[in-house]
Each structure stands twice: as C-alpha cells, then as structure tokens.
Design a protein around this motif. Structure first.
Motif, mmCIF file in Angstrom:
data_model
loop_
_atom_site.group_PDB
_atom_site.id
_atom_site.type_symbol
_atom_site.label_atom_id
_atom_site.label_comp_id
_atom_site.label_asym_id
_atom_site.label_seq_id
_atom_site.Cartn_x
_atom_site.Cartn_y
_atom_site.Cartn_z
ATOM 1 N N MET A 1 -46.403 7.546 24.440
ATOM 2 C CA MET A 1 -46.606 8.060 25.801
ATOM 3 C C MET A 1 -45.870 7.154 26.773
ATOM 4 O O MET A 1 -46.208 5.968 26.912
ATOM 5 C CB MET A 1 -48.096 8.104 26.138
ATOM 6 C CG MET A 1 -48.924 8.884 25.136
ATOM 7 S SD MET A 1 -50.642 9.081 25.635
ATOM 8 C CE MET A 1 -51.191 7.383 25.576
ATOM 9 N N ASN A 2 -44.868 7.703 27.425
ATOM 10 C CA ASN A 2 -44.075 6.962 28.407
ATOM 11 C C ASN A 2 -44.310 7.530 29.806
ATOM 12 O O ASN A 2 -44.777 8.658 29.959
ATOM 13 C CB ASN A 2 -42.594 7.043 28.053
ATOM 14 C CG ASN A 2 -42.267 6.418 26.718
ATOM 15 O OD1 ASN A 2 -42.922 5.465 26.278
ATOM 16 N ND2 ASN A 2 -41.260 6.964 26.062
ATOM 17 N N SER A 3 -43.956 6.739 30.780
ATOM 18 C CA SER A 3 -44.077 7.166 32.189
ATOM 19 C C SER A 3 -45.454 7.746 32.473
ATOM 20 O O SER A 3 -45.590 8.836 33.044
ATOM 21 C CB SER A 3 -42.994 8.198 32.518
ATOM 22 O OG SER A 3 -41.708 7.684 32.274
ATOM 23 N N LEU B 1 -56.243 0.641 29.155
ATOM 24 C CA LEU B 1 -56.031 0.770 30.594
ATOM 25 C C LEU B 1 -54.626 0.277 30.923
ATOM 26 O O LEU B 1 -54.266 -0.860 30.581
ATOM 27 C CB LEU B 1 -57.070 -0.059 31.349
ATOM 28 C CG LEU B 1 -56.874 -0.209 32.855
ATOM 29 C CD1 LEU B 1 -56.970 1.139 33.540
ATOM 30 C CD2 LEU B 1 -57.890 -1.185 33.430
ATOM 31 N N VAL B 2 -53.835 1.148 31.537
ATOM 32 C CA VAL B 2 -52.481 0.785 31.931
ATOM 33 C C VAL B 2 -52.238 1.242 33.363
ATOM 34 O O VAL B 2 -53.009 2.050 33.908
ATOM 35 C CB VAL B 2 -51.416 1.418 31.007
ATOM 36 C CG1 VAL B 2 -51.547 0.890 29.589
ATOM 37 C CG2 VAL B 2 -51.510 2.941 31.034
ATOM 38 N N GLN B 3 -51.145 0.759 33.927
ATOM 39 C CA GLN B 3 -50.766 1.182 35.261
ATOM 40 C C GLN B 3 -49.793 2.351 35.194
ATOM 41 O O GLN B 3 -49.121 2.573 34.173
ATOM 42 C CB GLN B 3 -50.140 0.020 36.025
ATOM 43 C CG GLN B 3 -51.122 -1.104 36.319
ATOM 44 C CD GLN B 3 -50.547 -2.144 37.261
ATOM 45 O OE1 GLN B 3 -49.340 -2.316 37.355
ATOM 46 N NE2 GLN B 3 -51.422 -2.845 37.975
ATOM 47 N N SER B 4 -49.734 3.064 36.272
ATOM 48 C CA SER B 4 -48.821 4.198 36.365
ATOM 49 C C SER B 4 -47.395 3.749 36.052
ATOM 50 O O SER B 4 -46.946 2.705 36.524
ATOM 51 C CB SER B 4 -48.889 4.799 37.767
ATOM 52 O OG SER B 4 -48.075 5.926 37.870
ATOM 53 N N GLY B 5 -46.708 4.546 35.219
ATOM 54 C CA GLY B 5 -45.338 4.235 34.827
ATOM 55 C C GLY B 5 -45.213 3.468 33.530
ATOM 56 O O GLY B 5 -44.110 3.383 32.965
ATOM 57 N N LEU C 1 -47.877 3.653 26.367
ATOM 58 C CA LEU C 1 -48.848 3.372 25.314
ATOM 59 C C LEU C 1 -48.444 4.141 24.077
ATOM 60 O O LEU C 1 -47.813 5.209 24.194
ATOM 61 C CB LEU C 1 -50.262 3.821 25.714
ATOM 62 C CG LEU C 1 -51.150 2.921 26.551
ATOM 63 C CD1 LEU C 1 -52.454 3.641 26.871
ATOM 64 C CD2 LEU C 1 -51.424 1.603 25.860
ATOM 65 N N ARG C 2 -48.815 3.612 22.922
ATOM 66 C CA ARG C 2 -48.639 4.359 21.684
ATOM 67 C C ARG C 2 -49.991 4.504 21.008
ATOM 68 O O ARG C 2 -50.638 3.495 20.675
ATOM 69 C CB ARG C 2 -47.648 3.688 20.733
ATOM 70 C CG ARG C 2 -47.320 4.595 19.547
ATOM 71 C CD ARG C 2 -46.292 4.014 18.611
ATOM 72 N NE ARG C 2 -46.871 3.065 17.662
ATOM 73 C CZ ARG C 2 -46.360 2.813 16.452
ATOM 74 N NH1 ARG C 2 -45.278 3.449 16.049
ATOM 75 N NH2 ARG C 2 -46.931 1.918 15.665
ATOM 76 N N PHE D 1 -43.828 12.366 26.430
ATOM 77 C CA PHE D 1 -44.577 12.022 25.223
ATOM 78 C C PHE D 1 -43.807 12.480 23.985
ATOM 79 O O PHE D 1 -43.116 13.503 24.020
ATOM 80 C CB PHE D 1 -45.939 12.716 25.221
ATOM 81 C CG PHE D 1 -46.923 12.205 26.233
ATOM 82 C CD1 PHE D 1 -46.549 11.342 27.259
ATOM 83 C CD2 PHE D 1 -48.254 12.599 26.175
ATOM 84 C CE1 PHE D 1 -47.453 10.880 28.194
ATOM 85 C CE2 PHE D 1 -49.180 12.158 27.092
ATOM 86 C CZ PHE D 1 -48.780 11.301 28.104
ATOM 87 N N THR D 2 -43.986 11.742 22.894
ATOM 88 C CA THR D 2 -43.350 12.092 21.629
ATOM 89 C C THR D 2 -44.353 11.927 20.493
ATOM 90 O O THR D 2 -44.944 10.857 20.349
ATOM 91 C CB THR D 2 -42.126 11.202 21.357
ATOM 92 O OG1 THR D 2 -41.191 11.320 22.441
ATOM 93 C CG2 THR D 2 -41.437 11.635 20.062
ATOM 94 N N ILE D 3 -44.499 12.982 19.712
ATOM 95 C CA ILE D 3 -45.360 12.916 18.530
ATOM 96 C C ILE D 3 -44.487 12.638 17.308
ATOM 97 O O ILE D 3 -43.365 13.142 17.207
ATOM 98 C CB ILE D 3 -46.171 14.217 18.346
ATOM 99 C CG1 ILE D 3 -47.204 14.061 17.232
ATOM 100 C CG2 ILE D 3 -45.260 15.418 18.098
ATOM 101 C CD1 ILE D 3 -48.187 15.224 17.142
ATOM 102 N N SER D 4 -45.004 11.828 16.395
ATOM 103 C CA SER D 4 -44.272 11.533 15.172
ATOM 104 C C SER D 4 -45.264 11.302 14.043
ATOM 105 O O SER D 4 -46.471 11.154 14.271
ATOM 106 C CB SER D 4 -43.367 10.312 15.364
ATOM 107 O OG SER D 4 -44.137 9.161 15.664
#
Length: 115
Positions: A82-84, A11-15, A18-19, A67-70
């Motif tokens: 996953m950003n923003s 659970l995170v806040q907007s903005g 998470l990875r 988002f960036t996949i690696s």
C-alpha cells in the motif's frame, strides 16, 4: 483446517507506505483466488484487491494505482503493498481465501492513516 493470519498493519502518516502480509495454513494459496478486503467503522466491508490462481489481479477503484497485491507460492503468503496512503484508507484489512464450497477469512489487521 484453513487458517489465515494477517500482519503488517499499524499507524502511518498520509503519503506513507505499508505492506500487509497474509500467512495461510491448511491450504495452498496458489490453488485459489485470494483477496484483501477492508472495513471502516460504520461502513460495509469492501474489496481492496484480488488475485486469482492464474495470477490475474483486480482492484477496488479507490486503490487502483496505489496498492498492489502479490503472492509468494513458495511461502504460501499473500501480500498487499500500500503506497501513498490516505486517511480514508483507515480500516481493518482482512485476507480472504475463496474456494468453491466456502470462503475463509483472517482475523484482520488495523491500518490507521493520520493526516
């Protein structure tokens, strides 16, 4: 036996960021296309991001630029940075391994973004 285990949801806040991680066993992630998909309540499962064995990446329109996949071949892991994050990113996120004969799915990890 191929197994995919996702982790890193929460659970995170907007903005915030998470990875997510996907640990693969029974197969080598570098040989195949790996993907992240998500499913929100009442909606169909949708593509978030994919990475081919050659390293080519593609993203769903709603996550491009955020988002960036690696992939870490040495650890046999796939990640989704996953950003923003936005409330509409709230969903269960699934890892997928694509082979010529079948697809394999993990059990999913919940991501919840509060406004």
């Amino acid at each position: 036996q191929v197994q995919l285990v996702e982790s890193g949801g929460g659970l995170v806040q907007s903005g915030e960021s998470l990875r997510l991680s996907c640990a693969a066993s029974g197969s080598t992630v570098s040989f195949y296309t790996m993907g992240w998909y998500r499913q929100a309540p009442g909606k169909q499962r949708e593509l978030v991001a994919r990475i081919t064995s050659g390293g080519t990446t593609s993203y769903g329109d709603s996550v491009k630029g955020r988002f960036t996949i690696s992939r870490d071949n040495a650890k046999n892991m796939v990640y989704l940075q996953m950003n923003s994050l936005k409330p509409e990113d709230t969903a269960i996120y699934y890892c997928k391994l694509e082979t010529a004969w079948r697809d394999y799915w993990g059990q999913g990890t919940q991501v919840t973004v509060s406004s």
